[in-house]
Design a protein around this motif. Sequence first.
Motif, mmCIF file in Angstrom:
data_model
loop_
_atom_site.group_PDB
_atom_site.id
_atom_site.type_symbol
_atom_site.label_atom_id
_atom_site.label_comp_id
_atom_site.label_asym_id
_atom_site.label_seq_id
_atom_site.Cartn_x
_atom_site.Cartn_y
_atom_site.Cartn_z
ATOM 1 N N GLU A 134 0.736 -1.179 0.001
ATOM 2 C CA GLU A 134 -0.031 0.017 -0.152
ATOM 3 C C GLU A 134 0.981 1.194 -0.206
ATOM 4 O O GLU A 134 0.406 2.205 0.447
ATOM 5 C CB GLU A 134 -0.854 0.140 1.330
ATOM 6 C CG GLU A 134 -1.802 -0.916 1.143
ATOM 7 C CD GLU A 134 -3.010 -1.417 0.380
ATOM 8 O OE1 GLU A 134 -3.406 -0.223 -0.034
ATOM 9 O OE2 GLU A 134 -3.295 -2.478 0.086
ATOM 10 N N PHE A 164 3.242 4.582 -0.891
ATOM 11 C CA PHE A 164 3.096 6.029 -1.533
ATOM 12 C C PHE A 164 4.619 6.356 -1.715
ATOM 13 O O PHE A 164 5.118 6.670 -0.762
ATOM 14 C CB PHE A 164 2.000 6.759 -0.856
ATOM 15 C CG PHE A 164 1.872 8.037 -1.419
ATOM 16 C CD1 PHE A 164 1.459 8.105 -2.820
ATOM 17 C CD2 PHE A 164 2.565 9.173 -0.930
ATOM 18 C CE1 PHE A 164 1.259 9.261 -3.423
ATOM 19 C CE2 PHE A 164 2.403 10.257 -1.623
ATOM 20 C CZ PHE A 164 2.012 10.594 -2.887
ATOM 21 N N GLU A 185 6.341 9.801 -3.564
ATOM 22 C CA GLU A 185 6.327 11.182 -4.061
ATOM 23 C C GLU A 185 7.561 11.597 -4.585
ATOM 24 O O GLU A 185 8.332 11.633 -3.682
ATOM 25 C CB GLU A 185 5.088 12.123 -3.849
ATOM 26 C CG GLU A 185 5.405 13.311 -4.468
ATOM 27 C CD GLU A 185 4.274 14.534 -3.710
ATOM 28 O OE1 GLU A 185 3.136 13.955 -3.322
ATOM 29 O OE2 GLU A 185 4.660 15.573 -3.898
ATOM 30 N N HIS A 236 -0.989 -2.489 -4.650
ATOM 31 C CA HIS A 236 -1.800 -1.251 -4.758
ATOM 32 C C HIS A 236 -1.157 -0.044 -4.413
ATOM 33 O O HIS A 236 -1.730 1.137 -3.961
ATOM 34 C CB HIS A 236 -2.864 -1.388 -3.615
ATOM 35 C CG HIS A 236 -4.124 -2.237 -3.891
ATOM 36 N ND1 HIS A 236 -3.892 -3.685 -3.623
ATOM 37 C CD2 HIS A 236 -5.155 -2.163 -4.273
ATOM 38 C CE1 HIS A 236 -4.831 -4.268 -3.964
ATOM 39 N NE2 HIS A 236 -5.983 -3.463 -4.578
ATOM 40 N N SER A 237 -0.065 0.011 -4.702
ATOM 41 C CA SER A 237 1.006 1.247 -4.372
ATOM 42 C C SER A 237 0.802 2.263 -5.224
ATOM 43 O O SER A 237 0.090 2.322 -6.432
ATOM 44 C CB SER A 237 2.386 0.817 -4.315
ATOM 45 O OG SER A 237 2.954 0.543 -5.795
ATOM 46 N N ARG A 238 1.056 3.683 -4.889
ATOM 47 C CA ARG A 238 0.871 4.708 -5.872
ATOM 48 C C ARG A 238 2.056 5.431 -5.958
ATOM 49 O O ARG A 238 2.877 5.836 -4.993
ATOM 50 C CB ARG A 238 -0.126 5.559 -4.996
ATOM 51 C CG ARG A 238 -1.510 4.929 -5.154
ATOM 52 C CD ARG A 238 -2.536 5.711 -4.367
ATOM 53 N NE ARG A 238 -2.173 5.888 -2.982
ATOM 54 C CZ ARG A 238 -2.042 6.913 -2.200
ATOM 55 N NH1 ARG A 238 -2.397 8.154 -2.701
ATOM 56 N NH2 ARG A 238 -1.826 7.032 -1.007
ATOM 57 N N GLN A 239 2.377 5.999 -6.958
ATOM 58 C CA GLN A 239 3.624 7.002 -7.123
ATOM 59 C C GLN A 239 2.992 8.378 -7.865
ATOM 60 O O GLN A 239 2.073 8.222 -8.542
ATOM 61 C CB GLN A 239 4.512 6.275 -8.319
ATOM 62 C CG GLN A 239 5.183 5.005 -7.176
ATOM 63 C CD GLN A 239 6.065 4.370 -8.360
ATOM 64 O OE1 GLN A 239 6.409 4.841 -9.412
ATOM 65 N NE2 GLN A 239 6.479 3.381 -7.913
ATOM 66 N N LYS A 240 4.097 9.091 -7.480
ATOM 67 C CA LYS A 240 3.643 10.644 -8.215
ATOM 68 C C LYS A 240 5.305 11.177 -8.574
ATOM 69 O O LYS A 240 5.935 11.252 -7.992
ATOM 70 C CB LYS A 240 2.982 11.530 -7.001
ATOM 71 C CG LYS A 240 2.305 12.826 -7.841
ATOM 72 C CD LYS A 240 1.390 13.425 -6.838
ATOM 73 C CE LYS A 240 1.121 14.735 -7.420
ATOM 74 N NZ LYS A 240 0.163 15.242 -6.208
ATOM 75 N N ALA A 277 5.875 0.222 -10.054
ATOM 76 C CA ALA A 277 4.640 0.199 -8.947
ATOM 77 C C ALA A 277 3.984 -1.088 -8.959
ATOM 78 O O ALA A 277 3.367 -1.464 -10.059
ATOM 79 C CB ALA A 277 3.837 1.493 -9.305
ATOM 80 N N ALA A 315 -1.677 -0.974 -9.074
ATOM 81 C CA ALA A 315 -0.999 0.300 -8.694
ATOM 82 C C ALA A 315 -1.521 1.403 -9.438
ATOM 83 O O ALA A 315 -2.185 1.300 -10.717
ATOM 84 C CB ALA A 315 0.366 -0.023 -9.087
ATOM 85 N N SER A 316 -0.872 2.571 -9.193
ATOM 86 C CA SER A 316 -1.077 3.807 -9.924
ATOM 87 C C SER A 316 -0.131 4.621 -9.936
ATOM 88 O O SER A 316 0.619 4.965 -8.916
ATOM 89 C CB SER A 316 -2.385 4.609 -9.330
ATOM 90 O OG SER A 316 -2.398 5.964 -9.249
ATOM 91 N N VAL A 317 0.014 5.571 -11.120
ATOM 92 C CA VAL A 317 1.289 6.209 -11.279
ATOM 93 C C VAL A 317 0.947 7.391 -12.022
ATOM 94 O O VAL A 317 0.136 7.387 -13.001
ATOM 95 C CB VAL A 317 2.390 5.403 -12.136
ATOM 96 C CG1 VAL A 317 3.665 6.422 -12.283
ATOM 97 C CG2 VAL A 317 2.789 4.286 -11.437
#
Lengths: 235, 305
Positions: B193, B195, B197, B222-226, B219, B251-253
């Motif tokens: 999970e 995150f 940035e 369920h990880s997220r990167q910005k 990613a 995941a979301s990027v």
Amino acid sequence: MLELRNVSYRVENTEILKDINLKIDDRFVAITGPNGSGKSTLAKVIAGIFVPTSGQILLDGEDITNLSITERANMGVSFAFQQPVRFKGLTVKDMISMAAGEKLSISTACTYLSEVGLCAKDYINREINASLSGGELKRIEIAMINARGTKLSIFDEPEAGIDLWSFNNLIRVFEKMHERTHGTILIISHQERILDIADKVIVLVDGRVDTYGAKEKVLPGLLNVNAGCRFTKGE
Amino acid sequence: MDKIQLSLLEQVADLHEVPEGAYSLRIDGVLYGKRSSENIEIVKKEDKPGIDIIIKPGTKNESVHIPVLLSQTGLKELVYNDFHIGEGADVTIVAGCGIHNGGDGDAEHSGIHSFFVGKNARVKYIEKHYGEGDGNGKNIMNPETVVEIDEGGYMEMQTAQIKGVDSTCRKTTARLKKDATLIVHEKLMTHGEQFAETEFEIDLDGENSGTHVVSRSVARDHSRQKFLSNIRGNNRCSGHTECDAIIMDNASVIAIPEILANHVDASLIHEAAIGKIAGEQLIKLMTLGLTEKEAEEAIVNGFLK
Ligand SMILES: Nc1ncnc2c1ncn2[C@@H]1O[C@H](COP(=O)(O)OP(=O)(O)OP(=O)(O)O)[C@@H](O)[C@H]1O
Ligand SMILES: [Mg+2]
């Protein structure tokens, strides 16, 4: 021995391979035929990348029709792509090591590269990325299959993009590979000089086996097949 | 140092013991040890936590290690480290932060690193972030890097965060004078999970200054990167950012590039690509005998190598 029994492959409503029956057991077997006739598709069906819609594939008598790509690879099927894949980050050495199935010493990896005419030290640590030329990539693809040394090796137009000077060397690579593996080398090609080293030639036309036989018999009739190509008839 | 601390030290700095030469080692919120060398002076700050690292002009081929280890749950710290790299020096700085959090409290390390790179000085800065521990507490790292490069100076940053950091917010700001260069190679992998940035803000103020920022990330789960970058070309200069992400699972990027030219001879490029592992790459490795999972690992490891 590789055997295909009534193999068909259909995508949506197009039948790309139609009732293919083949027994392949010789040293060098060439597959030729017009563009779009289904040669690469046939190779992918053998390697397990495509699953035939119907029919059976047997390797040394064992039915491999439902085996995965990995399982077939581990049973001794190798496949050099027509268009090799690029990878960001993986190096030539990584790929050849994976192909060989073990960590290779630099010198062993270099031998495989030298055989395909690449100056090993310039390439061994290069990434298999967009910076490699098309011909270099093709040669590395061949080196990988060589490093695997399996009983069945399929090459999809290995000569494409390889310069003329290297042509004889390429043929030498196949000969040496056979000396080592004693297996079957299946080569998809449009090149007369490659067809010329084959024991047998398969001519695919429009998804079917048009002719299959000894080179001496098939080659003379080959020009007629091409002349009768359906493209020129406007089909 | 206990076993856990020693293993953290190995993860973040490839060290098995206290390093040779100049170093500063911070463990669980206190300065555990430090040593200056003839050319590199390490001074503890009096007004706040942190150190000043003063590198004499002309120092060549020396390195300094400044690892930070956290092995207590619930510990939060903010540290200020200032690096003064003298004119014409050529040095390597190895930083890194490892957290072992076996408890339920969050462990958090935030570091503000300021670099003053002198005229014609060269510095290579290597930083690894790593977290572990089976507690429910989160491992949090928020590094901030502030860089000023004087005329003709050169800095190369290699940062890596591959495992175990639940939340990270990394900010790098830089200002470059004439003929100065900043190269950044960032590697990031998030899983679970997590995150992450990462933000770059670079001002190319001087004539012929240049920067190249390369970020590669993976990613998973369920990880997220910005990824944010903002390069401003305020003079004749060149700037290039590349953000290349592999996305897997759920995941979301997001990549938000910004380039701003304030000068007609500023040449700025941004490239961003996000995508899953190409099917043909997996297939190729499977034809070499790897399973799909092994193929995936090999591709990810190669990408982040
Ligand atoms: N996914 C697909 N959907 C529809 N048609 C396809 C698909 N894949 C292949 N084909 C078609 O199947 C035919 C055979 O393709 P294949 O790549 O096997 O030809 P080939 O004999 O290898 O040709 P070439 O000599 O150009 O390499 C072509 O007409 C191609 O357009
Ligand atoms: Mg083809």
